[in-house]
Design a protein around this motif. Structure first.
Motif, PDB file in Angstrom:
ATOM      1  N   ASP A 103      17.589 -47.976  38.368  1.00 20.68           N
ATOM      2  CA  ASP A 103      16.602 -48.832  37.715  1.00 20.68           C
ATOM      3  C   ASP A 103      16.616 -48.736  36.195  1.00 20.68           C
ATOM      4  OD1 ASP A 103      15.684 -49.973  40.035  1.00 20.68           O
ATOM      5  OD2 ASP A 103      14.018 -48.575  40.287  1.00 20.68           O
ATOM      6  N   PRO A 106      19.560 -51.068  33.123  1.00 21.19           N
ATOM      7  CA  PRO A 106      19.436 -52.237  32.253  1.00 21.19           C
ATOM      8  C   PRO A 106      18.935 -51.922  30.847  1.00 21.19           C
ATOM      9  CG  PRO A 106      18.506 -52.715  34.395  1.00 21.19           C
ATOM     10  CD  PRO A 106      18.822 -51.243  34.364  1.00 21.19           C
ATOM     11  N   LYS A 170      18.723 -56.111  35.600  1.00 18.78           N
ATOM     12  CA  LYS A 170      19.774 -55.393  36.323  1.00 18.78           C
ATOM     13  C   LYS A 170      20.999 -56.291  36.506  1.00 18.78           C
ATOM     14  CE  LYS A 170      18.679 -52.499  39.735  1.00 18.78           C
ATOM     15  NZ  LYS A 170      18.038 -51.935  40.957  1.00 18.78           N
TER      16      LYS A 170
END
Length: 184
Positions: A103, A106, A170
């Motif tokens: 997670d 990005p 993402k």
């Protein structure tokens, strides 16, 4: 200039020439939003005109539950997304890659954006997003809309906007990383 609510009331009551005031006030912002979604200046001009015509035709339906700008942005987003879908079929993206990506990955996009090469890759990746994804990126990052405003414009919940933005980040990370890895 009259207050916006009064201008809208007068247009609905028949002073249709006053719509030019609203078109002048919001036309550039609508065009900028539409352009970022459709990606072509000529198409953006066409879609912007369509948005303004729709807004004029539906002005009597405006109830003031949101600002006029938010209401107009909703029409612009929906119209631009529909146009982009008709013009550019969706490209397939492997959703399994997104699920496997940590997670926090990005967050590297911000660091990449500082390098010109990465910025170009990021812009190309944004252009390859679905029209709905480009609309959300445009609203949040380019138009500086809040999550609440994005939710209102896209007719969804704030939680959904947050989840979608996270997934888009993402996806962009994977797209940029892939392009940069291929060019090394």
């Amino acid at each position: 200039m009259f207050p916006e609510e009064e201008v809208i009331r007068r247009i609905v009551e028949g002073e249709t020439e006053l719509f030019a005031l609203l078109a002048d006030r919001y036309g550039r912002a609508v065009h900028a939003l539409v352009y970022r979604i459709v990606g072509n200046p000529e198409d953006a001009e066409e879609v912007t005109q369509e948005v303004l015509l729709k807004a004029f035709a539906k002005l009597a339906d405006f109830r003031g539950r949101s600002s006029f700008a938010t209401w107009l942005h909703r029409i612009a987003c929906n119209t631009a997304v529909s146009f982009a879908r008709r013009r550019h079929p969706l490209t397939h993206f492997d959703e399994r890659q997104l699920a496997l990506l940590p997670d926090d990955a990005p967050e590297r996009l911000e660091a990449w954006a500082e390098r010109q090469e990465s910025l170009g890759a990021l812009n190309r990746a944004i252009a390859r997003l679905t029209p709905e994804e480009r609309a959300l990126v445009t609203l949040f990052y380019y138009e500086d809309c809040t999550v609440a405003e994005c939710a209102s414009i896209t007719a969804t919940t704030e939680a959904n906007v947050k989840v979608r933005l996270h997934r888009i980040r993402k996806k962009l990370y994977l797209m940029v990383k892939t392009e940069l890895d291929e060019n090394e």
